[in-house]
Design a protein around this motif. Structure first.
Motif, PDB file in Angstrom:
ATOM      1  N   LYS A  84       0.724  -1.360  -0.039  1.00  0.00           N
ATOM      2  CA  LYS A  84      -0.076   0.143  -0.075  1.00  0.00           C
ATOM      3  C   LYS A  84       1.003   1.074  -0.007  1.00  0.00           C
ATOM      4  O   LYS A  84       0.581   2.217  -0.672  1.00  0.00           O
ATOM      5  CB  LYS A  84      -0.882   0.046   1.224  1.00  0.00           C
ATOM      6  CG  LYS A  84      -1.843   1.167   1.356  1.00  0.00           C
ATOM      7  CD  LYS A  84      -2.765   0.990   2.492  1.00  0.00           C
ATOM      8  CE  LYS A  84      -1.912   0.870   3.914  1.00  0.00           C
ATOM      9  NZ  LYS A  84      -2.887   0.753   5.206  1.00  0.00           N
ATOM     10  N   ARG A  85       1.783   1.427   0.678  1.00  0.00           N
ATOM     11  CA  ARG A  85       2.835   2.408   1.110  1.00  0.00           C
ATOM     12  C   ARG A  85       4.124   1.965   1.209  1.00  0.00           C
ATOM     13  O   ARG A  85       4.315   1.166   1.950  1.00  0.00           O
ATOM     14  CB  ARG A  85       2.096   3.139   2.103  1.00  0.00           C
ATOM     15  CG  ARG A  85       2.812   4.404   2.687  1.00  0.00           C
ATOM     16  CD  ARG A  85       2.395   4.882   3.885  1.00  0.00           C
ATOM     17  NE  ARG A  85       3.012   5.969   4.294  1.00  0.00           N
ATOM     18  CZ  ARG A  85       3.083   6.580   5.698  1.00  0.00           C
ATOM     19  NH1 ARG A  85       2.745   5.775   6.778  1.00  0.00           N
ATOM     20  NH2 ARG A  85       3.870   7.535   6.230  1.00  0.00           N
ATOM     21  N   ARG A 138       2.612   7.324  -2.960  1.00  0.00           N
ATOM     22  CA  ARG A 138       2.725   5.951  -2.562  1.00  0.00           C
ATOM     23  C   ARG A 138       4.226   5.634  -1.970  1.00  0.00           C
ATOM     24  O   ARG A 138       4.387   4.463  -1.302  1.00  0.00           O
ATOM     25  CB  ARG A 138       2.137   5.154  -3.540  1.00  0.00           C
ATOM     26  CG  ARG A 138       0.802   5.311  -3.590  1.00  0.00           C
ATOM     27  CD  ARG A 138       0.219   4.170  -4.566  1.00  0.00           C
ATOM     28  NE  ARG A 138       0.483   2.774  -4.255  1.00  0.00           N
ATOM     29  CZ  ARG A 138       0.589   1.598  -5.138  1.00  0.00           C
ATOM     30  NH1 ARG A 138       0.569   1.870  -6.133  1.00  0.00           N
ATOM     31  NH2 ARG A 138       0.748   0.375  -4.513  1.00  0.00           N
TER      32      ARG A 138
END
Length: 296
Positions: free
Chosen positions: A185-186, A213
């Motif tokens: 996700k990140r 991101r």
């Protein structure tokens, strides 16, 4: 044989003193290159001109303790010149001139079962696979070096869905971008080399990943985070020094993967991290090791 290189951006007047300090500190060789794009035409007889901005590179055996060598060079240079040592960085040396080799010979490489690393100037072999388009630029991390290959294979074997990842020593951004393409996700990337941060940003754009991101920071500027996965592909001595920092940035139950470690250094690094992590059996590729574990 594995090597480490120290790159220093210098003015020609600084050449002799810094070259002597590197050689006296154990460098096996010192080279000089153009730091920008300033050609030198035929020089006057008896002269050895250098570029206005010159990059001086010292080559060390990979087992050299750069955590001790660099501060010693900094101290001695300050005493000699009254000035701080110019901007410099320490990195693992790729096994050959990979920027040139990629342009001439490189073909996409598969890591694990899903992840392909593809040079940005060639079409992927399988457009439907997880394809990471890469131009290493000025930063370490092409996938060809065993340390990077070990980390890529590890990432491919994980469930990355919605994970928060820290890539400490992000270099070209290859590991952080791979994590995002595999479902993370990140990613928070950290590196002390501004050129590495720029390479990571450019490769993020090249892979059509939103810049928010893949957050990129200098050390000390990274946000407080508890990562699901902590990746650090640097060198053994920095890994030992950074162990409290990397442990504090990893959540309980989070995963750790470390590389840039020679075979004879692995037990010391593993023992240090076992203060916080249950360590897995190590993996080896050529002289280099990968360590992994789970935070208690």
């Amino acid at each position: 044989m594995p090597w480490i290189q120290v790159k220093i951006d210098i003015h020609p007047a600084q050449t002799d003193s810094i070259e002597e300090l590197l050689l006296a500190s154990g460098a096996c060789a010192v080279t000089l290159e153009d730091g920008e794009d300033h050609p030198i035409y035929e020089p006057d007889r008896g002269t050895t001109p250098l570029w206005t901005r010159t990059q001086l590179t010292g080559l060390f055996d990979a087992s050299a303790d750069m955590q001790a060598i660099i501060p010693n060079i900094e101290e001695r240079y300050l005493a000699l010149s009254g000035n701080p040592l110019p901007a410099h960085r320490v990195e693992i040396l790729e096994d050959k001139d990979w920027e040139r080799a990629w342009m001439d010979n490189f073909h996409p490489m598969l890591f694990g079962k899903r992840l392909w690393i593809c040079p940005s100037w060639k079409e992927p072999e399988d457009p439907d696979a997880v394809n990471l388009m890469l131009d290493p630029g000025l930063a370490f991390g092409t996938g060809t070096h065993p340390t990077t290959a070990l980390c890529l294979a590890w990432l491919d074997a994980q469930d990355m869905s919605d994970k928060v990842v820290v890539d400490y020593g992000c270099g070209s951004g290859i590991l952080g971008i791979a994590a995002l393409l595999l479902g993370a996700k990140r990613v928070i990337g950290v590196d002390n080399d501004p050129q590495a941060l720029e390479a990571s940003r450019e490769n993020t754009r090249r892979n059509n990943i939103a810049e928010e991101r893949f957050e990129i920071y200098l050390p000390g500027e990274a946000p407080d985070v508890e990562a699901d996965i902590m990746i650090a592909n640097i060198l053994a001595q920095p890994l030992i020094s950074l162990s409290p920092t990397l442990a504090s940035m990893t959540k309980q139950g989070g995963l750790l993967v470390l590389s840039g470690i020679l075979e004879q250094q692995a037990s010391e690094v593993s023992e240090r991290y076992s203060e916080w992590f249950d360590m897995d059996p190590s993996e080896q590729k050529e002289e280099w090791m990968r360590l992994s574990g789970t935070k208690r």
